[in-house]
Scaffold this active site. Structure first.
Site, PDB file in Angstrom:
ATOM      1  CD  GLU A 115      38.457  97.342  10.701  1.00 53.95           C
ATOM      2  OE1 GLU A 115      38.760  98.108  11.640  1.00 53.95           O
ATOM      3  OE2 GLU A 115      38.811  96.140  10.670  1.00 53.95           O
ATOM      4  CE  LYS A 190      41.678  93.909  10.985  1.00 53.79           C
ATOM      5  NZ  LYS A 190      40.557  94.380  11.818  1.00 53.79           N
ATOM      6  CB  CYS A 227      41.934  98.166  11.620  1.00 55.76           C
ATOM      7  SG  CYS A 227      41.882  98.866  13.292  1.00 55.76           S
TER       8      CYS A 227
HETATM    9  N1  LIG Z   1      39.574  96.953  14.068  1.00 56.98           N
HETATM   10  C1  LIG Z   1      40.665  96.491  14.659  1.00 56.98           C
HETATM   11  O1  LIG Z   1      41.400  95.703  14.091  1.00 56.98           O
HETATM   12  N2  LIG Z   1      40.904  96.940  15.917  1.00 56.98           N
HETATM   13  C2  LIG Z   1      41.896  96.362  16.749  1.00 56.98           C
HETATM   14  C3  LIG Z   1      42.434  97.326  17.730  1.00 56.98           C
HETATM   15  C4  LIG Z   1      43.468  98.209  17.128  1.00 56.98           C
HETATM   16  O2  LIG Z   1      44.393  97.722  16.475  1.00 56.98           O
HETATM   17  O3  LIG Z   1      43.374  99.397  17.309  1.00 56.98           O
END
Ligand SMILES: NC(=O)NCCC(=O)O
Length: 361
Positions: A115, A190, A227
């Site tokens: 990401e 996203k 993510c």
């Molecule tokens: N980049 C991201 O969405 N991180 C949020 C925390 C997670 O879901 O691990």
């Protein structure tokens, strides 16, 4: 900071390890893939880990095997976060170019980066202004141009998760898909934005507005679940319903949140939806100064791949750059679907009615 996989591997005897592997990974011997000597030499020279595994499918009478290699890259940033943006980005490009070259030498056909791979994950700082030049257009932006050249040179499909700036100047957390001719073929934005601990991405951009696209590439039907989207079972489901054979999950996640989920969610999704899942997390420590307060974040890597039959690879390390190469046969998706038939027994019509009732009582 050794990986869980290595801690266990180094402590069990041969027989114990076989039994452990069979239950935990789904195969006794982990199906390690023999990599070239030059690959190993380059990984030592470039100071990155390289690991290879394969997943086996049954031989079919009517369909030819549909075997290909995937590559996942996890990496740290290179320069401190207070250096000029162009230098920070260029240093990452230089490092990634070398790893992609090694992936190409191993015949990797589809490659995915982590990401927002071009930058530190500053989205945890709450700041916007001083970082804005990392945002770039999906088409003809610096990272798309950089990767298009490599995609064409190596006839590789590349998934490039970036911070996108659209024509109206709005930001999005986006994955750009480039085909093996070096052409931009589309993007995904996203869908689910975190609001947990220091993750508060809603102040930077809106949730994705492009649904659940599946890209029908020369090598297979692929999708990207970015993510935090991995915590949402319906997000995974929709990529499956739209025909994905491989779903990539590029991430930026720290141990404070859900390291215990990391090995579970994408694996469950692969089983439930009869597709391969590829989980990629960044590594390294990133330091930020916010009003003279130092903020430090450490990412735990552990990138891995799961097959639709639930078998998974061991994870890459928690703290080193790495290239994970996986050889797989896409025929396995249909084989597992025919065996388990979760799509046939899913009762989507019942859930559709129940969801509609919940939403509009
Ligand atoms: N980049 C991201 O969405 N991180 C949020 C925390 C997670 O879901 O691990």
């Amino acid at each position: 900071m050794d990986s869980l996989d290595n801690i266990i591997k180094n402590r069990l005897n041969k027989d114990q390890l076989k039994q452990f592997n069979k239950i935990y990974y789904g195969t006794e011997d982990n199906c390690e893939l023999e990599l070239k000597e030059s690959t190993k030499a380059e990984s030592v020279k470039g100071n990155f880990e390289v690991a290879g595994y394969s997943f086996i499918a049954k031989k079919e009478e009517l369909r030819k095997p549909n075997v290909l290699r995937l590559g996942l890259i996890q990496h740290s940033i290179v320069l401190p976060t207070d250096k000029p943006i162009s230098e920070q980005r260029q240093a990452i490009f230089k490092k990634i170019e070398k790893i992609i070259e090694v992936a190409a030498s191993e015949d990797v056909r589809i490659l995915c980066l982590q990401e927002t791979w071009t930058m530190p994950f500053f989205l945890c700082t709450g700041e916007k202004e001083k970082w804005e030049e990392f945002a770039e257009p999906a088409i003809n932006g610096p990272s798309t141009l950089f990767l298009s050249k490599l995609a064409k040179q190596y006839e590789m499909v590349i998934i490039s998760p970036i911070l996108e700036r659209d024509e109206d100047g709005k930001w999005w957390n986006t994955a750009v898909v480039i085909d093996e001719k070096g052409d931009y073929i589309g993007k995904h934005r996203k869908n689910h934005l975190p609001s947990v601990g220091s993750y508060s991405e809603t102040s930077y951009y809106a949730p994705g507005n492009l649904g659940h696209p599946v890209f029908d590439t020369k090598y297979g039907k692929i999708a990207v679940n970015i993510c935090y989207g991995r915590h949402h079972a319906l997000n995974w489901l929709m990529f499956g319903l739209n025909g994905a054979q491989i779903v990539f999950n590029p991430a930026a996640t720290i141990a404070e949140f859900g390291e215990t989920f990391w090995g579970i969610e994408a694996r469950t999704a692969a089983i439930a939806n009869h597709y391969f899942t590829c989980s990629i997390n960044r590594v390294g420590t990133e330091e930020y100064f916010i009003n003279k307060d130092k903020k430090v974040r450490t990412y735990y890597g552990s990138s891995y791949v799961t097959a639709p039959n639930g078998c998974r690879t061991p994870g890459l390390s928690k703290d080193r750059d790495g290239l994970l190469i996986v050889e797989l046969d896409l025929n396995l998706c249909r084989q597992v679907r025919d065996q388990w038939g979760f799509n046939m027994t899913s009762r989507l019509d019942v859930y559709a009615k129940s969801i509609e009732k919940k939403l509009c009582p």
